[in-house]
Write a protein that holds these residues in place. Structure first.
Motif, PDB file in Angstrom:
ATOM      1  N   GLU A  73      -8.186   5.410   1.527  1.00 59.31           N
ATOM      2  CA  GLU A  73      -8.394   5.240   2.961  1.00 59.31           C
ATOM      3  C   GLU A  73      -7.814   6.445   3.682  1.00 59.31           C
ATOM      4  OE1 GLU A  73      -6.767   2.533   6.714  1.00 59.31           O
ATOM      5  OE2 GLU A  73      -6.214   1.994   4.654  1.00 59.31           O
ATOM      6  N   ASP A  87       3.140   5.662  13.545  1.00 61.46           N
ATOM      7  CA  ASP A  87       3.298   4.205  13.500  1.00 61.46           C
ATOM      8  C   ASP A  87       2.036   3.544  12.967  1.00 61.46           C
ATOM      9  OD1 ASP A  87       5.886   4.314  14.494  1.00 61.46           O
ATOM     10  OD2 ASP A  87       5.250   4.074  16.591  1.00 61.46           O
ATOM     11  N   MET A 109       0.841  -1.209   0.000  1.00 67.48           N
ATOM     12  CA  MET A 109       0.000   0.000   0.000  1.00 67.48           C
ATOM     13  C   MET A 109       0.866   1.245   0.000  1.00 67.48           C
ATOM     14  SD  MET A 109      -2.954   1.263   2.692  1.00 67.48           S
ATOM     15  CE  MET A 109      -4.263   0.283   1.961  1.00 67.48           C
ATOM     16  N   SER A 118       1.490   1.384   9.267  1.00 66.41           N
ATOM     17  CA  SER A 118       1.262  -0.048   9.387  1.00 66.41           C
ATOM     18  C   SER A 118       0.724  -0.620   8.070  1.00 66.41           C
ATOM     19  CB  SER A 118       0.253  -0.323  10.506  1.00 66.41           C
ATOM     20  OG  SER A 118      -0.026  -1.699  10.602  1.00 66.41           O
ATOM     21  N   GLY A 119       1.415  -1.630   7.546  1.00 70.64           N
ATOM     22  CA  GLY A 119       0.992  -2.264   6.312  1.00 70.64           C
ATOM     23  C   GLY A 119       1.366  -1.515   5.053  1.00 70.64           C
ATOM     24  N   VAL A 120       2.157  -0.458   5.204  1.00 74.37           N
ATOM     25  CA  VAL A 120       2.548   0.382   4.065  1.00 74.37           C
ATOM     26  C   VAL A 120       3.902  -0.068   3.525  1.00 74.37           C
ATOM     27  CG1 VAL A 120       3.318   2.729   3.448  1.00 74.37           C
ATOM     28  CG2 VAL A 120       1.216   2.390   4.773  1.00 74.37           C
ATOM     29  N   ASP A 121       4.030  -0.139   2.202  1.00 74.69           N
ATOM     30  CA  ASP A 121       5.336  -0.468   1.636  1.00 74.69           C
ATOM     31  C   ASP A 121       5.970   0.692   0.884  1.00 74.69           C
ATOM     32  OD1 ASP A 121       3.565  -0.532  -0.464  1.00 74.69           O
ATOM     33  OD2 ASP A 121       4.132  -2.516  -1.170  1.00 74.69           O
ATOM     34  N   SER A 153       9.078   0.632  10.576  1.00 73.89           N
ATOM     35  CA  SER A 153       8.015  -0.043   9.837  1.00 73.89           C
ATOM     36  C   SER A 153       8.617  -0.952   8.759  1.00 73.89           C
ATOM     37  CB  SER A 153       7.104   0.989   9.183  1.00 73.89           C
ATOM     38  OG  SER A 153       7.744   1.573   8.060  1.00 73.89           O
ATOM     39  N   LYS A 154       7.741  -1.420   7.878  1.00 73.87           N
ATOM     40  CA  LYS A 154       8.179  -2.270   6.769  1.00 73.87           C
ATOM     41  C   LYS A 154       8.179  -1.507   5.445  1.00 73.87           C
ATOM     42  CE  LYS A 154       6.651  -6.542   8.985  1.00 73.87           C
ATOM     43  NZ  LYS A 154       5.813  -7.755   8.864  1.00 73.87           N
ATOM     44  N   ARG A 192      -3.561   5.053   0.980  1.00 66.46           N
ATOM     45  CA  ARG A 192      -3.882   5.637   2.285  1.00 66.46           C
ATOM     46  C   ARG A 192      -3.390   7.078   2.313  1.00 66.46           C
ATOM     47  NH1 ARG A 192      -1.669   2.089   6.990  1.00 66.46           N
ATOM     48  NH2 ARG A 192      -3.389   0.781   6.257  1.00 66.46           N
TER      49      ARG A 192
END
Length: 293
Positions: A45, A58, A1, A62-65, A91-92, A27
């Motif tokens: 979103e 944070d 995302m 979350s879940g963001v690349d 994060s990732k 997002r």
């Protein structure tokens, strides 16, 4: 995302509009959800977040690349962006695209350009793949002259005879979309400009044609410009920061022309005359240009 910060700003709105697709959600981080109607497209979103609230950063990441980093200019810009960069490091996130500025350098005489360079350096130190986008002044900044152009046929700035390759935010967004959607741009720095370098007098001539009425550029001494900014309520730090930029721009510090929009944005760059035509209704067009004799 993909996460977009600064999504309700001048560049951010255009970027979100281009990226928003129901089949590929993105997002957008905003401080106040109730003011995010301009980016409430299908597939977007909206999350509330604040560069000063680490927990909200944070959560937003979350879940963001991939992340597009844009914090508004100001005395705390570097601090706020550093908060985000540190959160990204936890994060990732696999790619940060940073909206910087043409001329960003650690040794620049302009504090805003030094801050952008420091932020770029912090991103690089995280080891996260990055792309730095360094646009010139935005054509859409001319909308701030609307009242004086509409009512007096003039606009004012301490630019002297300096040339500037100002760029349309639609082109900046086009480059950002391509960069966010491809791995080939990681580790790159792109200077983003318009297709020509013009003086403000030449820009006034183009506005005159497109608006169907005389528009003149009035050069203002830097001291008088600063006094006017302070009288309008601008913070002293920002007044000094803008005058530092104008000091560079008066000496053609913003004159560089690049082909980034054409090559990386995959489109012909928007010339100032086209911008003036597109925004003429907002700037008080009197008659169609082809009726001017």
């Amino acid at each position: 995302m993909i996460l977009i910060t600064g999504g309700t700003g001048t560049v951010g709105r255009e970027l979100v509009k281009r990226l928003a697709r129901p089949e590929a959600p993105i997002r957008v981080m905003v401080r106040d959800r109730s003011k995010a109607g301009s980016v409430a497209y299908p597939g977007v979103e909206i999350v509330e977040g604040d560069f000063d609230r680490i927990d909200s950063l944070d959560a937003a990441l979350s879940g963001v690349d991939k992340a597009f980093l844009l914090a508004g200019p100001g005395e705390r810009q570097l601090h706020l962006e550093t908060n985000f960069i540190r959160a990204a490091g936890r994060s990732k996130v696999q790619h940060i695209v940073k909206l910087s500025a043409l001329g960003a350098a650690l040794d620049s005489p302009a504090r805003l350009l030094r801050a952008h360079a420091e932020s770029e350096r912090h991103i690089e130190e995280t080891g996260i793949p990055y792309t730095h986008l360094r646009p010139n002044q935005f054509m859409q900044n001319f909308l701030s002259y609307r009242e004086s152009i509409v009512h007096r046929g003039e606009f004012y700035a301490p630019m002297g005879g300096g040339r500037a390759s100002i760029v349309d935010v639609r082109d900046v967004a086009a480059v950002a979309v391509e960069v966010l959607n491809a791995h080939a741009h990681q580790g790159k720095i792109y200077d983003i400009t318009g297709p020509e370098s013009l003086t403000y007098v030449e820009m006034a001539e183009r506005l005159t044609f497109e608006l169907g009425k005389p528009v003149a550029y009035v050069d203002v001494p830097p001291e008088a410009a600063g006094a006017g900014m302070r009288q309008a309520g601008m913070a002293p730090w920002m007044v000094d920061a803008l005058l530092e930029l104008y000091a560079l721009w008066r000496l053609d510090g913003a004159a560089k022309v690049t082909d980034t929009v054409k090559h990386e944005g995959k489109k012909d760059p928007i010339a100032f005359a086209e911008f003036a035509h597109d925004y003429a209704p907002q700037l008080g067009r009197m008659v169609a240009p082809d009726l001017i004799t």
